[in-house]
Design a protein around this motif. Structure first.
Motif, PDB file in Angstrom:
ATOM      1  N   ALA A 111       0.818  -1.216   0.000  1.00 43.10           N
ATOM      2  CA  ALA A 111       0.000   0.000   0.000  1.00 43.10           C
ATOM      3  C   ALA A 111       0.849   1.262   0.000  1.00 43.10           C
ATOM      4  N   VAL A 112       1.939   1.262   0.790  1.00 46.28           N
ATOM      5  CA  VAL A 112       2.728   2.492   0.920  1.00 46.28           C
ATOM      6  C   VAL A 112       3.861   2.590  -0.095  1.00 46.28           C
ATOM      7  N   LYS A 113       4.211   1.490  -0.738  1.00 44.43           N
ATOM      8  CA  LYS A 113       5.370   1.494  -1.635  1.00 44.43           C
ATOM      9  C   LYS A 113       5.303   2.577  -2.712  1.00 44.43           C
ATOM     10  N   PRO A 114       4.171   2.743  -3.434  1.00 44.80           N
ATOM     11  CA  PRO A 114       4.130   3.786  -4.471  1.00 44.80           C
ATOM     12  C   PRO A 114       4.320   5.194  -3.916  1.00 44.80           C
ATOM     13  N   TYR A 115       3.952   5.399  -2.670  1.00 45.76           N
ATOM     14  CA  TYR A 115       4.054   6.723  -2.065  1.00 45.76           C
ATOM     15  C   TYR A 115       5.509   7.059  -1.740  1.00 45.76           C
ATOM     16  N   PHE A 116       6.232   6.086  -1.229  1.00 43.42           N
ATOM     17  CA  PHE A 116       7.648   6.317  -0.951  1.00 43.42           C
ATOM     18  C   PHE A 116       8.454   6.383  -2.247  1.00 43.42           C
ATOM     19  N   GLU A 117       8.055   5.622  -3.245  1.00 43.73           N
ATOM     20  CA  GLU A 117       8.729   5.722  -4.545  1.00 43.73           C
ATOM     21  C   GLU A 117       8.532   7.113  -5.139  1.00 43.73           C
ATOM     22  N   ALA A 118       7.322   7.640  -5.039  1.00 43.14           N
ATOM     23  CA  ALA A 118       7.051   8.990  -5.545  1.00 43.14           C
ATOM     24  C   ALA A 118       7.867  10.028  -4.785  1.00 43.14           C
ATOM     25  N   ALA A 119       7.999   9.835  -3.480  1.00 39.97           N
ATOM     26  CA  ALA A 119       8.785  10.771  -2.674  1.00 39.97           C
ATOM     27  C   ALA A 119      10.255  10.740  -3.076  1.00 39.97           C
ATOM     28  N   HIS A 120      10.798   9.547  -3.268  1.00 39.18           N
ATOM     29  CA  HIS A 120      12.207   9.434  -3.669  1.00 39.18           C
ATOM     30  C   HIS A 120      12.437  10.045  -5.050  1.00 39.18           C
ATOM     31  N   ARG A 121      11.508   9.823  -5.978  1.00 37.70           N
ATOM     32  CA  ARG A 121      11.651  10.422  -7.312  1.00 37.70           C
ATOM     33  C   ARG A 121      11.644  11.944  -7.221  1.00 37.70           C
ATOM     34  N   ALA A 122      10.727  12.464  -6.431  1.00 41.36           N
ATOM     35  CA  ALA A 122      10.628  13.916  -6.298  1.00 41.36           C
ATOM     36  C   ALA A 122      11.891  14.498  -5.674  1.00 41.36           C
ATOM     37  N   LEU A 123      12.399  13.833  -4.651  1.00 46.88           N
ATOM     38  CA  LEU A 123      13.586  14.345  -3.966  1.00 46.88           C
ATOM     39  C   LEU A 123      14.830  14.273  -4.846  1.00 46.88           C
ATOM     40  N   SER A 124      14.885  13.285  -5.735  1.00 50.97           N
ATOM     41  CA  SER A 124      16.074  13.135  -6.584  1.00 50.97           C
ATOM     42  C   SER A 124      15.997  13.969  -7.854  1.00 50.97           C
ATOM     43  N   ASN A 125      14.774  14.274  -8.319  1.00 54.46           N
ATOM     44  CA  ASN A 125      14.625  14.966  -9.603  1.00 54.46           C
ATOM     45  C   ASN A 125      14.291  16.438  -9.488  1.00 54.46           C
ATOM     46  N   ALA A 126      13.873  16.876  -8.313  1.00 55.66           N
ATOM     47  CA  ALA A 126      13.400  18.256  -8.189  1.00 55.66           C
ATOM     48  C   ALA A 126      14.545  19.247  -8.367  1.00 55.66           C
ATOM     49  N   PRO A 127      14.276  20.367  -9.051  1.00 54.58           N
ATOM     50  CA  PRO A 127      15.291  21.418  -9.171  1.00 54.58           C
ATOM     51  C   PRO A 127      15.496  22.118  -7.842  1.00 54.58           C
ATOM     52  N   ALA A 128      16.497  22.950  -7.794  1.00 50.94           N
ATOM     53  CA  ALA A 128      16.751  23.722  -6.582  1.00 50.94           C
ATOM     54  C   ALA A 128      15.512  24.532  -6.220  1.00 50.94           C
ATOM     55  N   ILE A 129      15.223  24.576  -4.938  1.00 48.73           N
ATOM     56  CA  ILE A 129      14.023  25.258  -4.473  1.00 48.73           C
ATOM     57  C   ILE A 129      14.245  26.766  -4.490  1.00 48.73           C
ATOM     58  N   SER A 130      13.301  27.476  -5.078  1.00 49.42           N
ATOM     59  CA  SER A 130      13.382  28.930  -5.147  1.00 49.42           C
ATOM     60  C   SER A 130      12.657  29.534  -3.951  1.00 49.42           C
ATOM     61  N   HIS A 131      13.326  30.432  -3.270  1.00 45.67           N
ATOM     62  CA  HIS A 131      12.735  31.055  -2.096  1.00 45.67           C
ATOM     63  C   HIS A 131      12.635  32.560  -2.299  1.00 45.67           C
ATOM     64  N   GLY A 132      11.753  33.178  -1.532  1.00 47.60           N
ATOM     65  CA  GLY A 132      11.678  34.619  -1.509  1.00 47.60           C
ATOM     66  C   GLY A 132      10.729  35.179  -2.544  1.00 47.60           C
ATOM     67  N   LEU A 133      10.583  36.503  -2.509  1.00 50.95           N
ATOM     68  CA  LEU A 133       9.681  37.222  -3.397  1.00 50.95           C
ATOM     69  C   LEU A 133      10.494  38.009  -4.417  1.00 50.95           C
ATOM     70  N   ALA A 134       9.938  38.164  -5.601  1.00 56.22           N
ATOM     71  CA  ALA A 134      10.634  38.906  -6.654  1.00 56.22           C
ATOM     72  C   ALA A 134      10.844  40.352  -6.223  1.00 56.22           C
ATOM     73  N   ALA A 135      12.067  40.827  -6.348  1.00 55.73           N
ATOM     74  CA  ALA A 135      12.382  42.202  -5.964  1.00 55.73           C
ATOM     75  C   ALA A 135      11.531  43.179  -6.763  1.00 55.73           C
ATOM     76  N   GLY A 136      10.972  44.157  -6.070  1.00 58.28           N
ATOM     77  CA  GLY A 136      10.165  45.166  -6.736  1.00 58.28           C
ATOM     78  C   GLY A 136       8.725  44.773  -6.973  1.00 58.28           C
ATOM     79  N   SER A 137       8.364  43.529  -6.663  1.00 60.89           N
ATOM     80  CA  SER A 137       6.984  43.094  -6.853  1.00 60.89           C
ATOM     81  C   SER A 137       6.090  43.698  -5.779  1.00 60.89           C
TER      82      SER A 137
END
Length: 344
Positions: A111-137
């Motif tokens: 039951a949980v295997k697809p959920y952990f597989e999805a988590a591992h894929r996301a953690l390995s494939n995700a780009p660098a996380i963008s933080h903050g607000l656009a300057a001047g917005s």
């Protein structure tokens, strides 16, 4: 009860104990983990994994591995900002999966295997996380005013943007206020902002939101009323206030209950205010069980519109017992009109 639903309920009700066993397993496996975090860190990890397990339970109930993967991506951002190596997170994640398989009935593993597989894929494939607000917005300008404790400045900024036609009401909310509120939450989670400062920023933003009502001409009543509330345990109310303002601008009479509303009082209270629609928010995936409990027990005489991360989509909302689902605040106004037969 199908296997995944049973597993979800088991995880939800035993999340604290499972979290402790998962961290203990990780500590036994890695001396480096013990050295880095110690006994105080054990409790911190335990609380963090309890929240992840609650989200896993919600994801299983929804049949949505992405819900769990997205939560792990968010948690990785928080962990990275606090100097936690990625390998520690992956180790703890693996130990959590192993603990579930060991401690819960035999159908848990599949039951949980697809959920952990999805988590591992996301953690390995995700780009660098963008933080903050656009300057001047607009969001950045509003956030800066709230951040320095300039309540009047934050109010005037939104008021003037709307009154002078530079932004519509929806743009003030969606493009400025809500991103600024999310930035306050992000900085608090990242440890970049203390609790008291986060409270100042959030309160200033909420006050600025209320000021928008004064910049709007009176709306012609459409003859309908809405009851707007969050499920028990949901302390987030900025989005609710924003939605109430959009409804009011659309001609609705609004009974705004706000955050953390007792589920067993929602229907009777909405009826006492002669409301035509009940709009309920469940901001976090972990609040799915609470929302489901309300929807199963509710009086079906008043249609219910739901929103928030606890619900996957319109079909999921229907399965849970709601009448409709909205993905955005503006969509919520449109769907509410549909529910009561108003012209779109």
């Amino acid at each position: 009860m199908r296997a995944s639903a049973f597993t979800a309920e088991m995880i939800r009700t035993t999340a604290r104990g499972l979290a402790g066993l998962s961290v203990a397993r990780a500590y036994e496996r890695s001396d480096a983990l013990v050295e880095r975090y110690g006994s105080d860190g054990f409790e911190t990890w335990k609380q963090a994994l309890k929240s992840r397990l609650e989200t896993l339970g919600a994801a299983l109930s929804a049949g949505d591995p992405k819900m769990f993967a997205d939560d792990l991506l968010w948690f990785r951002g928080i962990s990275t900002s606090r100097g936690i190596p990625s390998e520690d997170l992956l180790l703890v994640l693996d130990c959590m999966q192993e603990t579930l398989v060991d401690q819960l009935p035999g159908e848990t593993g599949p039951a949980v295997k697809p959920y952990f597989e999805a988590a591992h894929r996301a953690l390995s494939n995700a780009p660098a996380i963008s933080h903050g607000l656009a300057a001047g917005s607009a969001a950045a300008e509003l956030f800066d005013l709230a951040m320095v404790g300039d309540l009047g400045g934050a109010r005037r900024f939104l008021f003037e943007e709307l009154q002078e036609g530079r932004m519509t009401l929806e743009e003030c909310i969606v493009d400025a206020l809500l991103p600024a509120a999310r930035e306050a939450g992000r900085r608090w989670h990242m440890g970049e902002m203390g609790v008291a400062v986060e409270h100042v920023v959030t309160a200033n933003l909420r006050s600025a939101l209320h000021s928008l009502a004064g910049a709007l001409p009176p709306s012609a009543p459409n003859g309908k009323a809405a009851f707007v509330a969050a499920v028990p345990g949901d302390a987030h109310d900025t989005g609710l206030v924003a939605f109430a303002l959009l409804l009011e601008h659309d001609g609705w009479r609004v009974a705004l209950a706000g955050a953390d509303t007792p589920a067993d009082e929602i229907d009777a209270t909405a009826a006492s205010y002669d409301c035509d629609v009940i709009a309920i928010s469940a901001t976090l995936p972990s609040q799915r069980a609470t929302l489901s409990s309300y929807l199963r027990a509710r009086d079906a005489s008043i249609p219910v519109l739901v929103g928030g991360a606890a619900v996957r989509d319109a079909a999921d909302a229907k399965t849970m017992g709601a009448d409709a689902f909205a993905t955005t605040l503006a969509d919520g106004v449109r769907v509410a009109r549909e529910l009561v037969g108003l012209q779109i």
